[in-house]
Design an enzyme around this catalytic site. Structure first.
Site, PDB file in Angstrom:
ATOM      1  N   ARG A   1      -3.601 -10.038   4.901  1.00  0.00           N
ATOM      2  CA  ARG A   1      -3.972 -10.107   3.477  1.00  0.00           C
ATOM      3  C   ARG A   1      -2.797  -9.594   2.648  1.00  0.00           C
ATOM      4  O   ARG A   1      -2.416  -8.426   2.765  1.00  0.00           O
ATOM      5  CB  ARG A   1      -5.230  -9.276   3.241  1.00  0.00           C
ATOM      6  CG  ARG A   1      -5.804  -9.333   1.835  1.00  0.00           C
ATOM      7  CD  ARG A   1      -7.108  -8.537   1.783  1.00  0.00           C
ATOM      8  NE  ARG A   1      -7.732  -8.595   0.469  1.00  0.00           N
ATOM      9  CZ  ARG A   1      -7.502  -7.725  -0.516  1.00  0.00           C
ATOM     10  NH1 ARG A   1      -6.636  -6.730  -0.315  1.00  0.00           N
ATOM     11  NH2 ARG A   1      -8.114  -7.859  -1.678  1.00  0.00           N
TER      12      ARG A   1
ATOM     13  N   LYS B   1       0.817  -1.210   0.000  1.00  0.00           N
ATOM     14  CA  LYS B   1       0.000   0.000   0.000  1.00  0.00           C
ATOM     15  C   LYS B   1       0.854   1.264   0.000  1.00  0.00           C
ATOM     16  O   LYS B   1       2.029   1.257   0.381  1.00  0.00           O
ATOM     17  CB  LYS B   1      -0.966  -0.015   1.186  1.00  0.00           C
ATOM     18  CG  LYS B   1      -2.084  -1.032   1.019  1.00  0.00           C
ATOM     19  CD  LYS B   1      -3.133  -0.952   2.113  1.00  0.00           C
ATOM     20  CE  LYS B   1      -4.293  -1.896   1.825  1.00  0.00           C
ATOM     21  NZ  LYS B   1      -5.338  -1.860   2.875  1.00  0.00           N
TER      22      LYS B   1
END
Length: 733
Positions: free
Chosen positions: A707, A670
């Site tokens: 995740r 991210k």
């Protein structure tokens, strides 16, 4: 607070009526309520059965506003009671007079407002007083006030039945009974014993105490009438680095009660598909005559009594019912039969086992030895008391006169156990044994969720795996070979500024992938990454074992009803706005960690009220969603407290099972990592290393699932992080 009082001799006045009593005064004192949340035993409609010693009860369940702490006082003054009281031999065979006064602190205004709008407006009252349905208004107003006779009945019953040795112990017992039966937040008990100092020229020896619910139910004080319950050790202190508990009141997490009686039922299964058996039993119990109110978390526990058998899955549920105890017992036995329970030896393996633990405050002995309420072995079973604490830790055992949290601690002391032999679990199968994911205990591990975006525009792997369902299955097999515990399939990109596709298009993308995975015998649990209820339903019916909703039910509230009706596990992520607007919602004046917890609590409350089981809920702090890079790091270092949102127990209660919501954390590649690394984008090697560091931090904060895109690379990272932070196994064996 307590006071011992010696009163100068004065005339007592006439209070005695043929050996019975009557209260001299009942008084109301009102002041503005103080908004402060404390654990409480809430309202239960009056029991229709004949129950000894309970002529009136405001019970143990639901949400009576009188239980909210307030500074309004209702008083029962100077009640004269004849009873046995004293330590001297000559006092044990004769009656003496006591004068008892009780003050209960309640929030009367809140209660009245809830039942009678504009109750304090004179013109409204004038109209109601002469209306044809005046009795309806009168009953509504009465419902919002306090039953003063209850205080008199409680004090008289305790005095006459207890035959106490001291007025101090008697005062403590009356205080406990009032806090239990009257939903008061605080109580003061004043007892005068006129005969004690009459020869000394004083009017009476007296004792006055003030007790709160926290002091009685959570400070671990011994129960006077139950000497086997020793004083537990003080609660363990939290490490200085631990995040503070949420201090704001939690939203209501139960539906509106439809039926008059409350029962708690324990569930267990150690044969077949344990989770499916428990889910089926709960579904069958919810019928026209019963309503599911709350569920515990799910636990795996070792077998008791007969130990040579498989591990059990255990839980407790709370139901409202119109059935009496006998009818409910027969209903429970029928459900066991419908689930497929086969007759075996006592305490042997079973497909499902259902036991009525409590029914209102009933104490019942029946011709059928199996029907004893409260359950006779409840106090020796941590796999009953532990899950019960997830729902109502301060429910007071009708016979033991102790809350279940105290009974559990007493059990642990008696067995010299450091804690419950319960492992928290999340109902998705993992590993070779396909047992529920362990989230605490020696077998606990952090599950790795591999990402498969069947989209053309996801921020990291968009367009790489969406050529066909066959190509997607190939990717799934590779992730499975790399060691993924869960596979997450999505057909809608949720990155900032992503274009929203229609529901039909999303369904056309993901459903064929689930169908192809089923044909290819993919054994790993597959989740569907969607915020749409219809897509979630189609995916679960096609084989999805988890709904992963990035919006936490905000973008499509129907997804909560879908998860409830299908009994599907669901992950609720913290979310604001939508993909095109979320960047404008990164404003947290009260603090990002505190706000994330509060907003997630609201989403969880909606999920629970929709009928989703507590054990089926996982949370996600939403790293990178409606958060700046700085806010994402602040959230990541404060995620541990999120697991405790739906737990009524305060942190640090000694011996309690590690109960709490499952937690998923997604940090993979991210942009908040890139803000520190200054790399070349989500696919750069540096971003993978940054992900590894963030994954390690997630494990330290209690993540049960991480995740990630790079399963092969992150699996050893998770293994080492587990060895450091979870201590799941002995390395030197």
């Amino acid at each position: 607070m307590s006071r011992l009082i010696c009163l100068r001799s004065v005339a007592l006045g006439s209070r005695r009526v043929h050996g019975w009593f009557r209260p001299q005064h009942t008084v109301v004192s009102m002041s503005p309520p103080t908004e402060q949340r404390v654990p409480f035993v809430a309202f239960r409609p009056r029991n229709s059965l004949s129950v000894p010693r309970r002529t009136f009860s405001m019970g143990s369940d639901s949400s009576n506003p009188l239980a909210i702490i307030g500074e309004d006082k209702v008083m029962m003054k100077e009640q004269s009671i004849q009873c046995i009281i004293g330590c001297n031999p000559d006092e044990r065979d004769r009656l003496q007079e006591l004068v008892v006064s009780v003050t209960a602190w309640v929030a009367l205004r809140k209660s009245l407002i809830k039942n009678v709008p504009d109750f304090d407006i004179l013109e409204k009252q004038k109209i109601r007083s002469v209306a044809e349905d005046w009795d309806r208004w009168a009953q509504a107003e009465l419902k919002g006030t306090h039953n003063y006779a209850t205080l008199a009945k409680i004090s008289r019953r305790v005095c006459e039945e207890g035959k106490f040795f001291t007025i101090e112990a008697l005062a403590e017992c009356i205080a406990r009974e009032v806090l239990t039966d009257c939903d008061a937040s605080k109580v003061t008990v004043l007892i005068d014993k006129p005969e004690a100092l009459r020869k000394k020229g004083a009017r009476a020896a007296a004792c006055e105490i003030t007790r709160t619910r926290e002091q009685i139910f959570f400070a671990g004080r011994p129960i006077i009438s139950t000497p086997e319950l020793e004083t537990p050790p003080p609660p363990q202190q939290q490490p200085a680095s631990s995040p503070a508990r949420r201090t704001a009141p939690l939203p209501v997490m139960e539906p509106l009660q439809k039926f008059p009686h409350i029962a708690y039922i324990a569930l267990g299964s150690n044969l077949g598909d344990r989770v499916k058996n428990l889910n089926t039993a709960v579904r069958l119990l919810a019928c026209e005559e019963t309503q599911l109110m709350a569920t515990s978390f799910l636990y795996m526990s070792p077998p008791s009594y007969v130990t040579e058998q498989p591990m059990f899955a255990n839980a407790v549920i709370k139901i409202a019912t119109m059935l009496d105890p006998v009818a409910l017992f027969h209903k429970v036995k029928k459900v066991e039969e419908q689930v497929g329970r086969q007759a075996t030896y006592r305490w042997g393996p079973r497909e499902v086992d259902l036991d009525i633990i409590f029914y209102d405050n009933v104490v019942m002995r029946h011709d059928d030895p199996e029907l004893t309420i409260p359950h006779p072995r409840a106090c020796e079973r941590d796999f009953v008391l532990g899950p019960m604490c997830d729902i109502n830790p301060d429910f007071v055992h009708p016979e033991k006169k102790a809350p279940v949290v105290t009974l559990l601690q007493a059990l642990l002391r008696a067995t010299q156990a450091p804690g419950c032999a319960l492992d928290r679990a999340f109902p998705i199968p993992v590993g070779k044994g396909r047992l529920p994911l362990r989230m605490s205990g020696p077998e606990a591990k952090t599950a790795v969720m591999g990402i498969l975006n069947f989209t053309p525009d996801s921020f990291s792997d968009g367009g790489q795996h969406n050529a066909s369902a066959v190509a997607a299955v190939g990717r799934m097999k590779l992730l499975e070979a790399h060691g993924a515990d869960i596979l997450d399939v999505g057909g809608q990109s949720t990155r900032p500024n992503a274009e929203l596709v229609g529901g039909d298009e999303e369904m056309a993308r993901v459903v064929p992938v689930f169908e192809a995975a089923a044909q290819a015998s993919i054994s790993t649990t597959i989740s569907v990454d969607t915020f749409r209820g219809d897509v979630a339903r189609a995916a679960v019916e096609a084989g999805a074992g988890l709904i992963n909703d990035v919006s936490g039910g905000l973008l499509d509230p129907s997804i909560l009803d879908v998860a409830a009706s299908l009994q599907a596990p669901i992950c609720l992520m913290h979310y604001r706005g939508d993909p095109s607007t979320m960047k404008g919602f990164a404003n947290y004046p009260a603090g990002v960690a505190e706000t994330v917890e509060a907003e997630l609590a609201d989403r969880i409350a909606l999920a629970l009220r929709a009928g989703i089981y507590r054990w089926n809920i996982m949370v996600d702090p939403g790293i990178g969603f409606a958060k700046t890079a700085t806010q994402s790091y602040q959230t990541l270092r404060n995620t541990r407290s999120l697991a405790r949102i739906a737990s009524p127990l305060p942190e640090g209660v000694a011996g309690m099972p590690a109960g709490g919501l499952g937690m998923l954390v997604g940090v993979s590649r991210k942009s908040f990592l890139g803000k520190v690394l200054h790399d070349d984008g989500p696919s750069s090697p540096a971003r993978v290393w940054g992900t590894a560091a963030a994954v390690t931090a997630s494990v330290e904060q209690g993540a049960n699932v991480v995740r990630v895109h790079d399963v092969a690379e992150m699996l050893p990272v998770v293994s080492i992080a587990d060895a450091i932070y979870r201590h799941t196994h002995e390395l030197d064996r």
